[in-house]
Design a protein around this motif. Structure first.
Motif, mmCIF file in Angstrom:
data_model
loop_
_atom_site.group_PDB
_atom_site.id
_atom_site.type_symbol
_atom_site.label_atom_id
_atom_site.label_comp_id
_atom_site.label_asym_id
_atom_site.label_seq_id
_atom_site.Cartn_x
_atom_site.Cartn_y
_atom_site.Cartn_z
ATOM 1 N N GLU A 180 0.856 -1.180 0.000
ATOM 2 C CA GLU A 180 0.000 0.000 0.000
ATOM 3 C C GLU A 180 0.891 1.229 0.000
ATOM 4 O O GLU A 180 2.050 1.172 0.416
ATOM 5 N N ASP B 278 1.472 1.166 -7.133
ATOM 6 C CA ASP B 278 0.595 1.294 -5.977
ATOM 7 C C ASP B 278 1.216 0.727 -4.702
ATOM 8 O O ASP B 278 0.501 0.469 -3.725
ATOM 9 N N VAL B 279 2.516 0.505 -4.708
ATOM 10 C CA VAL B 279 3.190 -0.032 -3.525
ATOM 11 C C VAL B 279 4.385 0.848 -3.190
ATOM 12 O O VAL B 279 4.812 1.689 -3.991
ATOM 13 N N THR C 58 2.155 4.294 1.624
ATOM 14 C CA THR C 58 2.197 4.672 3.028
ATOM 15 C C THR C 58 3.433 5.497 3.326
ATOM 16 O O THR C 58 4.434 5.431 2.599
#
Length: 226
Positions: free
Chosen positions: A62, A117-118, A64
């Motif tokens: 994710e 997306d990471v 973050t």
């Protein structure tokens, strides 16, 4: 009831499970890994479970923020919108998205960057990564059954401190004091597994583990994220 860290089915990552919160989180690795138990005192901040393994990169599934700590002080923050961040030495990395407090300890340079997306953490070759986990413990770990007499009540009250992650002044931080166990009245005194009284040994250990991580007055941001 401490968090567990195990390898994924294909060994290309780890699964962190918190039995108190009934929550899990996965971190992918660039190479197959077999986590070994590590000492919790490798970390400046209190952790309940620690493992170590060797790999060349990690993938946080994710987007973050990642906080970088050095000797207990916050030194830098990675934001996925900022591109990338490089470190040049040993660091403790705090991943902010996990349902537990998740710390990574590395002794090699690391590059943190967004990959689609990471969030990806690339190391300077294969390196040993130590993972430390602490439950947020927002729920009671169990229910103590006490007898309806003063002796039973005193025994039950003496176990309420089992939710503390440290006995140092840093227990004022919410993540270092968990939810106390519930108490109910019954015919016999009973304590579920995982609820243990604080002992002199655990008090001494918790003081050692946090004595060097108390933030200075100039670094309030560091303490807020404990």
């Amino acid at each position: 009831m401490k968090p567990t860290v195990t390898a994924l089915d294909d060994n290309r990552g780890i699964r962190i499970f918190d039995p108190i919160e009934n929550a899990y989180f996965e971190v992918e690795t660039a190479t197959p890994v077999a986590p070994d138990v590590a000492a919790c005192d490798h970390f400046r901040f209190p952790v309940e479970t620690a493992v170590e393994f060797a790999t060349t990169a990690l993938r946080i599934p994710e987007l973050t923020s990642v906080f970088l700590h050095d000797d207990g002080e916050l030194t830098a923050t990675f934001d996925p919108s900022d591109g990338r961040l490089q470190t040049d030495g040993p660091r403790t990395l705090e991943v902010n998205i996990a349902p537990t407090k998740l710390y990574l300890r590395v002794n090699q340079p690391v590059t943190i960057h967004r990959d689609g997306d990471v969030v990806r953490l690339d190391f300077d070759g294969e390196t040993v990564v130590r993972v430390g986990v602490r439950s947020l413990h927002d729920r009671p770990a169990g229910t103590i059954t006490t007898t309806p007499n003063p002796e039973g009540a005193m025994r039950a009250v003496s176990l309420l401190g089992s939710a503390l992650k440290t006995t140092s002044p840093e227990r004022s931080f919410p993540t270092l004091r968990g939810h106390p166990p519930l108490v109910e009245v019954g015919d016999e005194f009973d304590v579920p597994n995982g609820i243990e009284p604080l002992t002199p040994a655990s008090v001494s250990k918790s003081r050692r583990s946090t004595s060097t991580s108390i933030p200075s007055r100039r670094s309030p941001t560091t303490s807020a994220r404990r």
